[in-house]
Design a protein around this motif. Sequence first.
Motif, PDB file in Angstrom:
ATOM      1  N   CYS B 286       0.844  -1.202   0.000  1.00 23.90           N
ATOM      2  CA  CYS B 286       0.000   0.000   0.000  1.00 23.90           C
ATOM      3  C   CYS B 286       0.875   1.246   0.000  1.00 23.90           C
ATOM      4  CB  CYS B 286      -0.914   0.007   1.223  1.00 23.90           C
ATOM      5  SG  CYS B 286      -1.841   1.553   1.400  1.00 23.90           S
ATOM      6  N   PRO B 287       0.805   2.071  -1.033  1.00 26.21           N
ATOM      7  CA  PRO B 287       1.662   3.263  -1.069  1.00 26.21           C
ATOM      8  C   PRO B 287       1.267   4.295  -0.012  1.00 26.21           C
ATOM      9  CG  PRO B 287       0.712   2.796  -3.248  1.00 26.21           C
ATOM     10  CD  PRO B 287      -0.006   1.950  -2.270  1.00 26.21           C
ATOM     11  N   ASP B 288       0.094   4.159   0.534  1.00 22.19           N
ATOM     12  CA  ASP B 288      -0.408   5.174   1.458  1.00 22.19           C
ATOM     13  C   ASP B 288      -0.398   4.745   2.912  1.00 22.19           C
ATOM     14  OD1 ASP B 288      -1.809   5.937  -1.336  1.00 22.19           O
ATOM     15  OD2 ASP B 288      -1.638   7.703  -0.050  1.00 22.19           O
ATOM     16  N   GLY B 308      -8.275   4.552  -2.201  1.00 21.60           N
ATOM     17  CA  GLY B 308      -8.999   3.717  -3.145  1.00 21.60           C
ATOM     18  C   GLY B 308      -8.252   3.335  -4.408  1.00 21.60           C
ATOM     19  N   CYS B 309      -6.943   3.145  -4.348  1.00 20.05           N
ATOM     20  CA  CYS B 309      -6.196   2.834  -5.573  1.00 20.05           C
ATOM     21  C   CYS B 309      -6.456   1.411  -6.067  1.00 20.05           C
ATOM     22  CB  CYS B 309      -4.700   3.041  -5.353  1.00 20.05           C
ATOM     23  SG  CYS B 309      -3.919   1.853  -4.255  1.00 20.05           S
TER      24      CYS B 309
ATOM     25  N   GLN C  30      -3.297   8.027  -6.709  1.00 18.81           N
ATOM     26  CA  GLN C  30      -3.669   6.671  -6.318  1.00 18.81           C
ATOM     27  C   GLN C  30      -2.687   5.718  -6.977  1.00 18.81           C
ATOM     28  OE1 GLN C  30      -7.531   7.066  -8.082  1.00 18.81           O
ATOM     29  NE2 GLN C  30      -8.556   6.892  -6.101  1.00 18.81           N
ATOM     30  N   GLY C  31      -2.213   4.761  -6.213  1.00 17.33           N
ATOM     31  CA  GLY C  31      -1.336   3.743  -6.793  1.00 17.33           C
ATOM     32  C   GLY C  31       0.071   4.225  -7.107  1.00 17.33           C
ATOM     33  N   LEU C  36       5.439   4.348  -2.574  1.00 21.59           N
ATOM     34  CA  LEU C  36       5.757   3.069  -1.946  1.00 21.59           C
ATOM     35  C   LEU C  36       7.268   2.941  -1.749  1.00 21.59           C
ATOM     36  CD1 LEU C  36       4.663   0.415  -0.882  1.00 21.59           C
ATOM     37  CD2 LEU C  36       4.865  -0.530  -3.188  1.00 21.59           C
ATOM     38  N   VAL C  37       8.016   3.424  -2.717  1.00 20.47           N
ATOM     39  CA  VAL C  37       9.483   3.433  -2.569  1.00 20.47           C
ATOM     40  C   VAL C  37       9.880   4.202  -1.320  1.00 20.47           C
ATOM     41  CG1 VAL C  37      11.610   4.398  -3.548  1.00 20.47           C
ATOM     42  CG2 VAL C  37      10.047   3.090  -4.987  1.00 20.47           C
ATOM     43  N   MET C  38       9.280   5.358  -1.135  1.00 15.10           N
ATOM     44  CA  MET C  38       9.591   6.172   0.040  1.00 15.10           C
ATOM     45  C   MET C  38       9.279   5.394   1.309  1.00 15.10           C
ATOM     46  SD  MET C  38      10.719   9.092  -0.990  1.00 15.10           S
ATOM     47  CE  MET C  38      11.465   8.372  -2.443  1.00 15.10           C
ATOM     48  N   ARG C  39       8.118   4.810   1.312  1.00 13.04           N
ATOM     49  CA  ARG C  39       7.669   4.098   2.517  1.00 13.04           C
ATOM     50  C   ARG C  39       8.595   2.931   2.859  1.00 13.04           C
ATOM     51  NH1 ARG C  39       2.962  -0.110   2.842  1.00 13.04           N
ATOM     52  NH2 ARG C  39       3.223  -0.687   5.025  1.00 13.04           N
ATOM     53  N   LEU C  40       8.913   2.117   1.847  1.00 15.39           N
ATOM     54  CA  LEU C  40       9.732   0.929   2.100  1.00 15.39           C
ATOM     55  C   LEU C  40      11.181   1.308   2.382  1.00 15.39           C
ATOM     56  CD1 LEU C  40       8.292  -1.608  -0.503  1.00 15.39           C
ATOM     57  CD2 LEU C  40       7.665  -1.273   1.887  1.00 15.39           C
TER      58      LEU C  40
END
Lengths: 408, 382, 340
Positions: B286-288, B308-309, C30-31, C36-40
């Motif tokens: 999940c990117p968020d 909601g992606c 969205q998506g 996600l790169v930043m988060r991981l």
Amino acid sequence: MATAQTALYQEPKEELISGSEAIGIACALADVDVITAYPIRPYDTVMQYVSRLKADGAFDFDYIIAESEHSQFEIVKHASAVGARTFTGSSGVGWFYAFEAITVTAGLRMPVVAMVGNRALDDPGAFGVEHNDAMAVRDLGWHLYWVATAQEALDMALIAWKVAEDPRVLLPFALSCDGSFLTHSQAIVEVPSQGQVKEFLPDYKRGTLQLHPDNPITVAPQVNEDWLMEIRKQTDEAMRRTSAVIIEAYDEFKEVFGRGDPSPFIEEYMCEDAEIILVGMGTLAMPTRVAVRRMREAGQKVGFLRIKFFRPFATEEIQNALKGAKGVAVIDRDYSYGSPAYGGVLFHELRSAMYPMDERPVMLNFIAGLGGREVMVHDINEMVETTQKAVDTGRIDQETTWVAVREQ
Amino acid sequence: MATLAVEVVYRGIFQRTLARNIVRQIVFAARKDNKIGTAFGRYSDSPERNGIPAKQFAIVCDTAIELEESLAVYEATNVDVTINLDDAMCKGIESWAWYGLQPINKLTRAGGTLIVTSRQDADALLEDIHQKESAYHLAIIPSTVSFSGLWVYKDDHTDMRVLGTLCKVCPDLVSLKAMKESVDEQTGSDAKVSSVQMAFDRTATRPVEPGEGNHETPFSFDLPGWKNMEEGLVIRAIPEGGGFRGGDEGYQPARNEVFKKWSTRSMRPVINFETCIKCTLCWLQCPDTCFDVTPDGLYDANMESCCGCGVCEAVCPVPDCVTMVSESQFNDNNSQWEAWTADKDSYNKWSTVLVEQQKSETRTHGFHHVGGYDEEIKAEEA
Amino acid sequence: MATVQDLPQIKGVKNIPLEEYYTSGHRTCQGCESALVMRLMIKAAGQRTIVLGSTGCMYVANTTYYSTPWVVPWMHTQLGSAGSAATGTAAGLASMMRKGKMQDEPINVIAFCGDGGGVDMGLSALSAALQHEEYNLLIICYDNESYANTDIQASGSTPWGANTTFSPPGKVIRNMNTRWKKNMAPMMAVGHPNMNYVATACASYGLDFNNKVRRALTAGGPTFIHCIDPCPKGWDYDPKYSHELGMLAIETGLWIQYEIIENELILNGPSRAIAKGIRKRKPVEDYLMRQGRFAHFTKEDIQMFQGKIDDQWEKWWIPGLVPITPTQDNDSNSTSDDAE
């Protein structure tokens, strides 16, 4: 060239050094943490000197040869963000290559101290002194100071860190040093002792603005039009506060080191009863003082006002210094094509500063010394003559004069 | 002498071309009525991001001077018609140009009209749409939401239907005759002109009373001044998270208090906690950072944050374990795990129904493959 | 003297740390795989980290109107400054710790740049940073194959022929962007042979990505990771396919997953299987036709594209240096998984 062992500076000592070397020694005395270098003439004599300090183990610092001026200035900006005391510098178009970094450094409130070895802007390539490089950042929140002697270079470098890093200020500081005159010629300089500098210069502490895992912050998040005026206002307030901080620091400097002028912002030379006052910045102070002395000996009431701090501009002091004069001859070692008087930057700023006065002197602009051309005593005499004529006739034939320019 | 303003509220990127078509066509049509107008987007909405609500405007005036006066206020504080191109946005929108949650009808003037493309009826929509102090009208274009993307446009005539409806609810803005003439001139398509006419004919408006609608207070916050802002462009980081719901086990991150992002979604993931095999993929991908980790090692999507992606649905290896369900099925942002834990039978029944219903809906959420939009349009027409 | 942190390799997805240092509430699409790169990235690095973020989507979309999703200290830097920001931060910390002005402890320094800031503008600063063996730092180039934040313009990393607002397919010229994508990671590896770690990555392979970040942060000296980030906005696809398209990029052989550790090349995941001949590359058409930015491609365009990828695998891969063929033995003890 002086050897760079500050261990020797247990006591104050006289050295025969250039302005560049003086600033290099100041870096050692101030225990700078990170210095970045990139070659461009004429400022980089300071970095050649600094590299010897590093190689000889004069003091402990990180010395990085960057691959461009942009990176050079970005590196120290970021080192400053984590709390490191920094020094860097450039000249001419090199300074311009770093412009993006220079802009954000002030906005980010990073107290980087930079030496600008004032140099003519390309094109054409020319190494001689012009002030436009440093001038270009005058709107952005940097302290701008014009140095006249090697001694002043050393002294003001120390004051620069103190003022820039003050928690009430946190604005970067550019020390403008005329290329060649300050960077390549040598003078007697009294180098203070390490003990004196330690007494004068506190550590650099960013406090709650420090970038470190113990103080999690986000620095410079994105904003839109709802935030920017408030942010700019904060920088404006910091610049307003710095004048008082400068005076404090300067007074303390005089106490600790035993030298200094009456004012940190301006230097008045024979201005008390002067009818014509010449105004200028940097090393043209020397030929101008010589010319003023000779004219005084000949009975003319002439004086010279040297502007030291260009930013912050000491409006009130300058107004007081000039208001008694009948004529003011502003020497600009810079140009501003298409400006209101087709003159130089200093002239326009001074004229703007004098505008609110009830009585205003006649003001004329002289563009001189561009690209390192010498400003001669006889040039100064002519400036005074022209100004006197305007005062006497009440008529200005030509607002701006380009001095000693070949026509044919 | 009159100035009329229309705002088009749309999903960033997905409906950017659609919104642009609408506002531009309004201005072209206004010319046929001998009026003058301008169409523009909001600079602060850009750069647009997929799904993040954005607005474009069309202003139509009788004279050039009126137009100049209306533009002196860069963003309209009052519009005659609000066009909402995704009914999920009836719940309110967070964009970059507005702080907190802005009700969909915030700018709609008293007596104005809110047009919504939706498959829901007015009563259902009014459960979401925030109440206003003044009365206005609601017009629904019966339609699923139309999404495209940046490069390939899904030409399903949604713009034409919106324009036809607009002419009916606000004839002072632009006449049907002018609109049809202009559409014909701009597109050369008889089918499009027909779509305008058909929508005009089918439009029904319903009056909305003052105080009718969702009574929740939309989230808002104040902006500090320069004396209260920290120096040096510094703001405090988000605090570290901790155990689930403040307990010792699981994990729940702290989240940005001023930008929540849930108004970006038009669908939300419904989790089947019974069949979950705890593979971690939904949480990991999940990117968020939406998923809280429960004490029993399950993953609960935080509905304040979920935009909601659909990536969670795409990566989940278990059939029907994560299903993206239309936002219209929900009235709150409550935790699904908490609902399931409180009453598993009830939750399981409810979620099963939703998942089954969703299977009969076509999810249109952007480009899938070359030629995909044409296939979708054919299927929708059938 | 500060060395590196204890950041062991993570064995299995169940052991990925739960702590989040990049949290919800950012204005990304969205998506967004870059998010996600930043988060991981920061999940793997942990709290004792300073992040420098150069201008781009991961700046502008993340620090939405004077707010932030970051839990660790984060500072903006200029578009071309990821390299200089990392160097300056590392130098400042190193100098102060060595001189006793700051507590001596290993602090991760990570600077990120997009493809615009890394492959184009910031290339010189990046290259200079990677020469500084005395500083531990990681530079991550998140590659969404365009200047995405300014509404999608072609960069030096944009694929041949892709639709961007600077390279729209028009009536006379169909494919405006005829530059072939730069080979960033090999270029960095070859150009800076004293680097201890260079890798390519993709956040679709979450465990692999976490471990690569940790390897980089514990390798010592400057390190570099280049990751491919499917971008629903610029590439034009339904956001839910972000994960799938990342995998497809690798399964078609378009993107190659590998690490270069102390000058040894180690292929990971599907790329390793392809190189060993265990797995065939999927046709690149499967990947291209899933994205609106290639919707204007003709059969010839696709064939040309496929040919270039074939060359990449069969002729040369690190230009002039290392060919990868099914016969080359690429055994390694890499722990990254093939399963995803």
